[in-house]
Design an enzyme around this catalytic site. Structure first.
Site, PDB file in Angstrom:
ATOM      1  N   LYS A 100     -18.316  -4.645   2.712  1.00 17.05           N
ATOM      2  CA  LYS A 100     -19.371  -3.878   2.049  1.00 17.05           C
ATOM      3  C   LYS A 100     -20.688  -4.633   2.114  1.00 17.05           C
ATOM      4  O   LYS A 100     -20.709  -5.866   2.074  1.00 17.05           O
ATOM      5  CB  LYS A 100     -18.988  -3.639   0.584  1.00 17.05           C
ATOM      6  CG  LYS A 100     -17.723  -2.803   0.443  1.00 17.05           C
ATOM      7  CD  LYS A 100     -17.135  -2.873  -0.952  1.00 17.05           C
ATOM      8  CE  LYS A 100     -15.813  -2.120  -0.992  1.00 17.05           C
ATOM      9  NZ  LYS A 100     -15.064  -2.378  -2.252  1.00 17.05           N
ATOM     10  N   ARG A 145      -8.127  -6.707  -9.527  1.00 17.15           N
ATOM     11  CA  ARG A 145      -8.983  -7.873  -9.797  1.00 17.15           C
ATOM     12  C   ARG A 145     -10.373  -7.406 -10.215  1.00 17.15           C
ATOM     13  O   ARG A 145     -10.673  -6.216 -10.134  1.00 17.15           O
ATOM     14  CB  ARG A 145      -9.137  -8.673  -8.498  1.00 17.15           C
ATOM     15  CG  ARG A 145      -9.792  -7.825  -7.397  1.00 17.15           C
ATOM     16  CD  ARG A 145     -10.174  -8.623  -6.163  1.00 17.15           C
ATOM     17  NE  ARG A 145     -10.996  -7.839  -5.256  1.00 17.15           N
ATOM     18  CZ  ARG A 145     -10.552  -7.035  -4.325  1.00 17.15           C
ATOM     19  NH1 ARG A 145      -9.245  -6.866  -4.156  1.00 17.15           N
ATOM     20  NH2 ARG A 145     -11.373  -6.365  -3.546  1.00 17.15           N
ATOM     21  N   GLY A 202      -8.105  -3.346   3.880  1.00 15.40           N
ATOM     22  CA  GLY A 202      -9.205  -3.933   4.640  1.00 15.40           C
ATOM     23  C   GLY A 202      -9.180  -3.647   6.133  1.00 15.40           C
ATOM     24  O   GLY A 202      -9.965  -4.197   6.876  1.00 15.40           O
ATOM     25  N   GLY A 203      -8.260  -2.766   6.578  1.00 20.67           N
ATOM     26  CA  GLY A 203      -8.324  -2.288   7.961  1.00 20.67           C
ATOM     27  C   GLY A 203      -7.457  -3.037   8.961  1.00 20.67           C
ATOM     28  O   GLY A 203      -7.343  -2.612  10.110  1.00 20.67           O
ATOM     29  N   HIS A 242     -16.572   6.164   0.647  1.00 19.93           N
ATOM     30  CA  HIS A 242     -15.677   5.253  -0.088  1.00 19.93           C
ATOM     31  C   HIS A 242     -16.192   5.206  -1.521  1.00 19.93           C
ATOM     32  O   HIS A 242     -17.255   4.666  -1.784  1.00 19.93           O
ATOM     33  CB  HIS A 242     -15.706   3.854   0.553  1.00 19.93           C
ATOM     34  CG  HIS A 242     -15.008   2.790  -0.246  1.00 19.93           C
ATOM     35  ND1 HIS A 242     -14.077   1.950   0.296  1.00 19.93           N
ATOM     36  CD2 HIS A 242     -15.115   2.438  -1.542  1.00 19.93           C
ATOM     37  CE1 HIS A 242     -13.630   1.119  -0.639  1.00 19.93           C
ATOM     38  NE2 HIS A 242     -14.255   1.396  -1.763  1.00 19.93           N
ATOM     39  N   GLU A 288      -0.950   8.489   7.771  1.00 19.83           N
ATOM     40  CA  GLU A 288      -1.767   9.434   7.001  1.00 19.83           C
ATOM     41  C   GLU A 288      -2.553  10.327   7.931  1.00 19.83           C
ATOM     42  O   GLU A 288      -2.867   9.945   9.061  1.00 19.83           O
ATOM     43  CB  GLU A 288      -2.788   8.669   6.135  1.00 19.83           C
ATOM     44  CG  GLU A 288      -2.200   8.021   4.924  1.00 19.83           C
ATOM     45  CD  GLU A 288      -3.249   7.349   4.051  1.00 19.83           C
ATOM     46  OE1 GLU A 288      -4.439   7.292   4.430  1.00 19.83           O
ATOM     47  OE2 GLU A 288      -2.849   6.862   2.982  1.00 19.83           O
ATOM     48  N   LYS A 289      -2.914  11.489   7.440  1.00 19.74           N
ATOM     49  CA  LYS A 289      -3.901  12.328   8.110  1.00 19.74           C
ATOM     50  C   LYS A 289      -5.217  11.543   8.139  1.00 19.74           C
ATOM     51  O   LYS A 289      -5.591  10.923   7.140  1.00 19.74           O
ATOM     52  CB  LYS A 289      -4.062  13.625   7.300  1.00 19.74           C
ATOM     53  CG  LYS A 289      -5.132  14.564   7.801  1.00 19.74           C
ATOM     54  CD  LYS A 289      -4.589  15.484   8.852  1.00 19.74           C
ATOM     55  CE  LYS A 289      -5.702  16.248   9.548  1.00 19.74           C
ATOM     56  NZ  LYS A 289      -5.279  16.649  10.923  1.00 19.74           N
ATOM     57  N   LYS A 343       0.813  -1.226   0.000  1.00 18.50           N
ATOM     58  CA  LYS A 343       0.000   0.000   0.000  1.00 18.50           C
ATOM     59  C   LYS A 343       0.844   1.273   0.000  1.00 18.50           C
ATOM     60  O   LYS A 343       0.456   2.273  -0.618  1.00 18.50           O
ATOM     61  CB  LYS A 343      -0.981  -0.009   1.174  1.00 18.50           C
ATOM     62  CG  LYS A 343      -1.887  -1.239   1.236  1.00 18.50           C
ATOM     63  CD  LYS A 343      -2.642  -1.486  -0.065  1.00 18.50           C
ATOM     64  CE  LYS A 343      -3.313  -2.854  -0.082  1.00 18.50           C
ATOM     65  NZ  LYS A 343      -3.846  -3.220  -1.398  1.00 18.50           N
TER      66      LYS A 343
END
Ligand code: MV4
Length: 456
Positions: free
Chosen positions: A233, A287, A159-160, A203, A195-196, A112
């Site tokens: 989701k 994908r 995915g967190g 999303h 990140e901020k 990432k």
């Protein structure tokens, strides 16, 4: 072609192949012996027992099945092998076409921090932040420069997993080590970046198709902000309901620029966070995605057929100006889960199954009356997609279709989807990633109050 997947996406890929006149080989686990994807493929081979590590992730068995049956290509679907760069290059080593981008591109987007750096180079807007952090000290300095609150993210994540919100300097050290050890435990890669924190963003993701000659088109965006607290989701729609024309155009242009920069090929999705009209690149998925049907419905394309055509060396047969958005589409994921118990998955026999039909409804599923839901896999058993000329028409159709649906034997997410569709926030298109978690809190509090009233 060998279809290296199960469930609804295996059927979806098989359908594209049948229409293109491509012969198919299904693989299945012992738990999926009676599954529809096994029956509908031209040939089918068992690759191992139920647990995924021994079947759908069993690379030697999958590759030998492809070789023994004389397959030219493997479609990985989503999950399992879909974003495995090593699998893609093993396919190439055996002269098998992997239906997806090149292994190096899969690997770059899978990391990432690398993906973000590459996108920044391409001129894509990214969240203010850092590259890989070497120490807590470096993290502390970065955070005071970025300004709290910040987010620490695992570079191997997505995915967190391995993600920590840091509100105050005194929490930084603990969060840095927490994120890093969670990432090390989950991915054997403890590297993190910062990140901020964007509070309550939407999303939004952009679908792209790119051929192997440098031609790239986008197929608009999807709003996927209705997510469970676990980041899964539940409802997606296209187009995104709350986005200015300016922000929408910027998203589409950035997606094209990004794909050209990384020499992307095949289908892909760029995920963004949207804060009002400010949009920031988050991740790229290399994908086909679960929610691809909403895009197919509003752009009249078959994304899986396009993937196969691109992988067989065809040029895109159209330009951006040939693609037009028409109408609105919404997808509800029907999972074998108990929504009132933290969406706990349920395995078992589906004693009765009746799916909806009629105008504007598409159902992608692998289940039927009497089918088994094995305990080893994802709990999604169907996707119901509603198309309408307008968003309101699509919502009305979706509500009608969900009410027509009968699934007995397990709990499902049907009722929760109906609750969501009825909220003023969803109806107004006024929702973000905090919407479903907050709704669930309210529902849990209401249930507790009702239980207390009964006791009294
Ligand atoms: C964020 C964010 C806010 N600010 N990054 C969650 C999973 C991972 N793919 C990235 N995620 C987020 N990154 C910044 N700078 C909020 C999330 C996030 C989220 C994003 C999309 C959909 C649902 C989400 C739920 C919680 C947090």
């Amino acid at each position: 072609m060998l279809i290296a997947n199960r469930g609804e996406i295996a059927l979806r890929i098989n359908r594209a192949c049948q229409e293109l006149g491509v012969k198919t080989v299904a693989i299945f686990s012992e738990a999926d012996r009676e599954s529809l994807h096994v029956r509908q493929a031209d040939e089918a081979f068992c690759v191992g027992p139920g647990p995924v590590a021994r079947s759908y992730l069993n690379i030697p068995n999958i590759i030998s099945t492809a070789l023994v049956t004389g397959c030219d290509a493997i479609h990985p679907g989503y999950g399992f092998m879909a974003e495995n760069a090593r699998f893609a290059s093993i396919c190439a080593d055996h002269g098998i076409v992997f239906i997806g981008p090149k292994p190096e591109v899969i690997a770059a987007m899978g990391d990432k921090a690398t993906a973000k750096r590459v996108m920044k180079e391409a001129g894509v807007a990214t969240t203010p932040g850092t590259d890989i952090l070497a120490s807590v000290d470096e993290a502390r300095k970065a955070a005071s420069k970025i300004g709290y609150p910040v987010l620490i993210k695992a570079t191997a994540g997505g995915g967190g997993k391995g993600m920590r919100v840091v509100e105050r300097p005194e929490d930084l050290e603990r969060s840095f080590h927490g994120a890093s050890s969670e990432a090390e435990a989950s991915f054997k890669d403890g590297r993190v970046y910062m990140e901020k924190l964007i509070r309550d963003p939407r999303h939004i993701e952009v679908q792209v198709l790119a051929d192997e000659f440098g031609n790239v088109v986008h197929l608009g965006e999807r709003d996927c902000s209705v997510q469970k607290p676990s980041h899964q989701k539940l409802i997606e729609e296209a187009p995104a309901p709350a986005l200015s024309d300016k922000a929408r155009r910027a998203l589409h242009e950035m997606a094209i620029k990004a794909c050209k920069h990384v020499k992307y090929s095949n289908a892909g999705t760029l995920e963004f966070l949207a804060d009002g009209d400010n949009v920031y690149f988050m991740e790229m998925n290399t994908r086909i995605q679960v929610e691809h049907p909403v895009t197919e419905m509003v752009y009249s394309v078959d994304l899986v057929k396009e993937q196969i055509r691109i992988a067989s060396g065809e040029k895109l047969g159209y330009a951006q100006s040939d693609l037009a958005l028409r109408g609105h589409a919404i997808e509800c994921r029907i999972n074998a889960e108990d929504a009132s118990n933290n969406f706990a998955p349920e395995a078992g026999t589906l004693t009765k199954v009746v799916f909806p039909g009629g105008p504007g409804i598409r159902v992608d599923t692998h289940v039927f009356s009497g089918a088994q839901v094995p305990p080893y896999y994802d709990s999604m058993i169907a996707k119901i997609v509603a198309f309408g000329a307008t968003r309101d028409a699509a919502i009305a159709r979706m509500e009608r279709a969900l009410r027509e649906t009968v699934i007995e034997g397990v709990h499902t997410t049907i009722d929760e989807c109906l609750v969501i569709l009825a909220t003023p926030e969803f109806r107004a298109g006024n929702y973000n990633i905090g919407f479903l978690p907050r709704l669930l809190e309210t529902q849990a509090a209401d249930a507790a109050l009702a239980a207390a009233a009964v006791t009294a």
